[in-house]
Enzyme design. Structure first.
Site, short mmCIF file in Angstrom:
data_model
loop_
_atom_site.label_atom_id
_atom_site.label_comp_id
_atom_site.label_asym_id
_atom_site.label_seq_id
_atom_site.Cartn_x
_atom_site.Cartn_y
_atom_site.Cartn_z
N GLY A 183 0.84 -1.21 0.00
CA GLY A 183 0.00 0.00 0.00
C GLY A 183 0.87 1.25 0.00
O GLY A 183 0.65 2.19 -0.79
N HIS A 184 1.87 1.27 0.89
CA HIS A 184 2.78 2.43 0.93
C HIS A 184 3.55 2.56 -0.39
O HIS A 184 3.75 3.66 -0.90
CB HIS A 184 3.82 2.27 2.04
CG HIS A 184 3.26 2.23 3.42
ND1 HIS A 184 3.29 1.11 4.21
CD2 HIS A 184 2.67 3.20 4.17
CE1 HIS A 184 2.76 1.38 5.39
NE2 HIS A 184 2.36 2.64 5.39
N VAL A 204 -4.88 -0.61 -1.43
CA VAL A 204 -4.31 -1.85 -1.98
C VAL A 204 -4.72 -2.99 -1.07
O VAL A 204 -4.68 -2.85 0.17
CB VAL A 204 -2.77 -1.74 -2.07
CG1 VAL A 204 -2.17 -3.04 -2.61
CG2 VAL A 204 -2.38 -0.58 -2.97
N SER A 259 -0.21 -1.88 8.25
CA SER A 259 0.90 -2.39 9.09
C SER A 259 0.34 -3.18 10.26
O SER A 259 0.97 -4.12 10.74
CB SER A 259 1.74 -1.22 9.60
OG SER A 259 2.16 -0.43 8.52
#
Ligand code: PAF
Length: 284
Positions: free
Chosen positions: A36-37, A176, A186
C-alpha cells in the site's frame, strides 16, 4: 538515497531542492511498509522530481491505552523497500527532535474529526494533523499522497490544507488489498492466523453493501448497515466498533443514499482494530 535524521537537516535539504526548481513529492508513513505504501510512493514519483518518505511513529496520535509501544517497526527492511522503490530521501526523525518537551501548539480540525474514528479515538486526529502540518513545514512538498484506506484521515488532511492554505496538492492513493480483499495495513501483522482469515470479512461485507445498492436498488442506510454487521460478525473473534454511512464531504450520517456517501467501518478482530471504507452513490 539519503537518510535524514533531524528536522533541521530535512528542512534545509527541502529548501535547497526547491531553490533548484525541483518538485517534491511526499509520502508520510509510520513505517513497517507494505505494498500500500509502495503504491503511494509510485504515485508520488509520477508527480514529482524528488520523492521524500517520512518514517515516524507519531506518539501524538496514540492514546495512552493504545499500541504505540508495540506498533511494528523494522527500519532496515523499510530502508531496503524504499531503495527498491526509487525513493530519494527518507526522513527518519526521533520523537524528541520532533516535539519539544514543552510543545504546546497543536493543529485541530473541529468538524470531520468528531465522528467515526475520531469518536472512538479522541485526540487521534489532532495528533495526525499536528504531525502532518509539521512534516509539510519540514519537507515542503508540492504534492503529498495519502491513502484512501484511511478515508477519514484523508478528508481531514484535505480540509486542513484548504483551511490553513498549505501550498500542497493532496493526491488520493487507492486502497491496496490482499487477495481475499483485506486492506493492507501495518497493523495486519498483529493478526493470528485464525484472525487473519476472519479479517477478510470486512471487505466481503462492503462488497455485499455495494451489491445491495447497485443490484437491489437499496438506499436505506439502516438496512445496509445491518447487513454489514451481520457479515462481519460471522467471524467469532470480530467485534464492531462502528459501521456508519455518512455524507462523503461532511461525514454527517445519512438515512438514505441520495448523494455520494462513505461507508466506513472499524472492527476489532481479536485485539486488532481494523478499518476499511467504500464510496457509494452520487457523483464526485
Ligand atoms: O497514516 C499514517 O500512517 C499516519 O497517520 C500519518 C499520516 C503518517 C501521520 O502520522
Amino acid at each position: 538515497m539519503n537518510i535524514l535524521r533531524t528536522p533541521a537537516d530535512m528542512q534545509q535539504r527541502a529548501r535547497e531542492l526547491r531553490a533548484a526548481g525541483k518538485r517534491i513529492g511526499f509520502v508520510a508513513t509510520m513505517g513497517y511498509l507494505h505494498e500500500g505504501h509502495l503504491s503511494l510512493m509510485r504515485l508520488a514519483r509520477k508527480e514529482s522530481d524528488v520523492v521524500v518518505v517520512s518514517i515516524f511513529v507519531n506518539p501524538a496520535q496514540f492514546a495512552p491505552n493504545e499500541d504505540l509501544d508495540k506498533y511494528p517497526r523494522d527500519f532496515a527492511r523499510d530502508e531496503a523497500l524504499c531503495r527498491q522503490a526509487g525513493v530519494d530521501i527518507i526522513f527518519y526523525p526521533e520523537a524528541r527532535d520532533m516535539y519539544a518537551p514543552d510543545a504546546s501548539v497543536y493543529v485541530a480540525e473541529e468538524s470531520l474529526s468528531r465522528v467515526l474514528c475520531g469518536a472512538s479515538r479522541p485526540g487521534h486526529f489532532r495528533g495526525v494533523c499536528t504531525v502532518v502540518a509539521k512534516l509539510f513545514n519540514l519537507v515542503l512538498p508540492d504534492v503529498a499522497v495519502f491513502g484512501e484506506k484511511d478515508g477519514q484521515q484523508l478528508r481531514i488532511i484535505e480540509r486542513m490544507v484548504r483551511d490553513l492554505n498549505f501550498p500542497v496538492r493532496i493526491v488520493r492513493g487507492p486502497t491496496v488489498r490482499e487477495p481475499d480483499g483485506l486492506a493492507m495495513s501495518s497493523r495486519n501483522a498483529y493478526l493470528s492466523r485464525d484472525e487473519r482469515k476472519q479479517a477478510g470479512l470486512l471487505k466481503r461485507a462492503l462488497d455485499k453493501a455495494a451489491l445491495m445498492y447497485s443490484e437491489l436498488d437499496m438506499r436505506d442506510t439502516k438496512k445496509i448497515k445491518e447487513s454489514i454487521v451481520k457479515v462481519v460478525l460471522h467471524g467469532p473473534d470480530a467485534r464492531v466498533d462502528y459501521v456508519e454511512i455518512v455524507d462523503d464531504r461532511t461525514l454527517e450520517p445519512v438515512e438514505t443514499i441520495d448523494r455520494r456517501c462513505l461507508i466506513a467501518l472499524a472492527v476489532y478482530v481479536g485485539k486488532t482494530r481494523l478499518i476499511d471504507n467504500l464510496v457509494i452513490g452520487g457523483a464526485r
